[in-house]
Enzyme design. Sequence first.
Site, mmCIF file in Angstrom:
data_model
loop_
_atom_site.group_PDB
_atom_site.id
_atom_site.type_symbol
_atom_site.label_atom_id
_atom_site.label_comp_id
_atom_site.label_asym_id
_atom_site.label_seq_id
_atom_site.Cartn_x
_atom_site.Cartn_y
_atom_site.Cartn_z
ATOM 1 N N ASP A 58 0.831 -1.197 0.000
ATOM 2 C CA ASP A 58 0.000 0.000 0.000
ATOM 3 C C ASP A 58 0.869 1.250 0.000
ATOM 4 O OD1 ASP A 58 -2.919 1.103 0.704
ATOM 5 O OD2 ASP A 58 -1.457 2.208 1.897
ATOM 6 N N TYR A 63 2.751 9.702 0.234
ATOM 7 C CA TYR A 63 3.760 8.982 1.018
ATOM 8 C C TYR A 63 5.169 9.111 0.426
ATOM 9 C CZ TYR A 63 -0.365 6.490 2.854
ATOM 10 O OH TYR A 63 -1.584 6.156 3.388
ATOM 11 N N LYS A 93 -2.916 5.930 -4.114
ATOM 12 C CA LYS A 93 -4.054 6.807 -3.818
ATOM 13 C C LYS A 93 -3.932 8.168 -4.487
ATOM 14 C CE LYS A 93 -4.102 4.647 0.748
ATOM 15 N NZ LYS A 93 -2.678 4.269 0.830
ATOM 16 N N HIS A 126 -7.975 9.377 -1.735
ATOM 17 C CA HIS A 126 -7.325 9.316 -0.420
ATOM 18 C C HIS A 126 -8.197 9.891 0.703
ATOM 19 C CE1 HIS A 126 -3.023 9.188 1.419
ATOM 20 N NE2 HIS A 126 -3.922 8.878 2.326
ATOM 21 N N GLN A 194 -10.802 2.346 2.654
ATOM 22 C CA GLN A 194 -9.679 2.193 3.591
ATOM 23 C C GLN A 194 -9.794 3.248 4.683
ATOM 24 O OE1 GLN A 194 -4.961 2.995 3.464
ATOM 25 N NE2 GLN A 194 -5.650 1.563 1.866
ATOM 26 N N PHE A 272 9.040 -1.737 9.402
ATOM 27 C CA PHE A 272 10.229 -1.981 8.586
ATOM 28 C C PHE A 272 11.235 -2.855 9.336
ATOM 29 C CE2 PHE A 272 9.709 2.166 5.904
ATOM 30 C CZ PHE A 272 8.549 1.643 5.365
ATOM 31 N N LYS A 274 12.499 -6.411 10.544
ATOM 32 C CA LYS A 274 12.372 -7.766 9.984
ATOM 33 C C LYS A 274 11.596 -8.711 10.892
ATOM 34 C CE LYS A 274 16.590 -7.774 7.151
ATOM 35 N NZ LYS A 274 17.865 -8.484 6.885
ATOM 36 N N ARG A 276 9.441 -7.983 13.303
ATOM 37 C CA ARG A 276 8.024 -7.609 13.428
ATOM 38 C C ARG A 276 7.258 -7.903 12.139
ATOM 39 N NH1 ARG A 276 10.030 -3.538 16.981
ATOM 40 N NH2 ARG A 276 10.138 -1.944 15.343
#
Length: 328
Positions: A58, A63, A93, A126, A194, A272, A274, A276
Site C-alpha cells: 500500500d 507517502y 491513492k 485518499h 480504507q 520496517f 524484519k 516484526r
Amino acid sequence: MKNQSDLTPASVPVAVLKSSGQKIPLLGFGTAAFPNVDHEVVKAAVLEAIKQGYRHFDTATLYYSEEPIGEAIAEAVSQGLIKSREDLFITTKLWCSDAHPGLVLPALKNSLKKIKLDYIDLYLIHWPVSTKPGTYEFPMKKEDFMPMDFKAVWADMEECQRKGLARSIGVSNFSCKKLSFILANAQIPPDVNQVEFNPLWQQKKLREFCEANGVLLTAYSVLGALVSNGGSNKVMECEQLKEIARAKGKTVAQICLRWAYEQGVCVLAKSFNKERMKENLEIFDWELTEEESKKIDEIPQSRGYLGEDYISEHGPYETFEELWDGEL
C-alpha cells in the site's frame, strides 16, 4: 473466514473484490513513512517483505514511497523472488489536490510512471475532500480546502478502470454518508474503503454498512497511529489487549491484527523491522476465543489518528468534523 478463497505464498487468505473480481490478500504491507521518507530504507523494507511472503503493498502519492516500491518490485523480479509484477497487489491513492475533474487520470499516470508499472491493482480517493491543485502536504491547510465534485471525480476514477490503468477503484476515509453518495451515482461501485480501524476505534456502523454494500473495509492504523502523525500509542498501551496477549503468548500487535482480520476486513500492517514483519504474518493459524473477542468489543472507543489533541494543534475541529459528517 468470509470471502476466503485462496492463499498467497505466505499463507495469507485473500478476498474477491465484488466489482472487479480481483483477489486481494487480506494482509497488506503499509509504506506510509512521510514526512521523513528514506528512499533506500523503504526499498529495502519492501524487498524484505517480498522475501518474507507479503504480496500486497500500500502506497500513496503523499507517502513519496511509490518510486522505492517500484525499484523493489523490479529487483524482486530480477532476483527471482517473484515471477512477475502480476504476483503482487499494489494500491496507491489520489491526493486531494488532484481530486478534481480532469486531474484524476494524469495523477494516476504520474503514479504509474513513478512505480514503473503499466497498471495499479487498486486506486483510491485518499480523502473525501479536494484541496487547491498543486498542494501536496499534510496536514492540509484550511484555506486550501475546496468542496469535492464527488460525481465528476468518481466518473474519472471509473475511466481509470475502463482504460485498464487501475484494475479496481475505491475510496479512503469515507463516512457512510459520503460512501452512500458514491454508491448512488456510480456505474462502477467502489471495491474498497480504507479507514482507521483498530480495537479502540472499531467503526461498527461503517463496517456493517460496507459489508451490506459489497465494499471491502481495509484497516490502517490497526496498531494505533504514530505520535508523529498526530496519533497516540493508546492501542499498544491498552491494558485489556496486553492482558489477552500475555494469556495467549502473543504480542499486542498480533492480537490487534488477528482481531481486525476476524472482523472480516483487509488489514494493513506497517513495520520496517524484519522480526516484526515476520510476527505480523503469523496471525492465521490461531484465533481469539469468544471471551477474548467480547473483552475487545467492550473497550472504550476513541479515534487515534485525527483525535481532538491532533486537531487542536494542527487545524480547526469543524473542518475535520465536516469531513466525517459529524462522526468524529
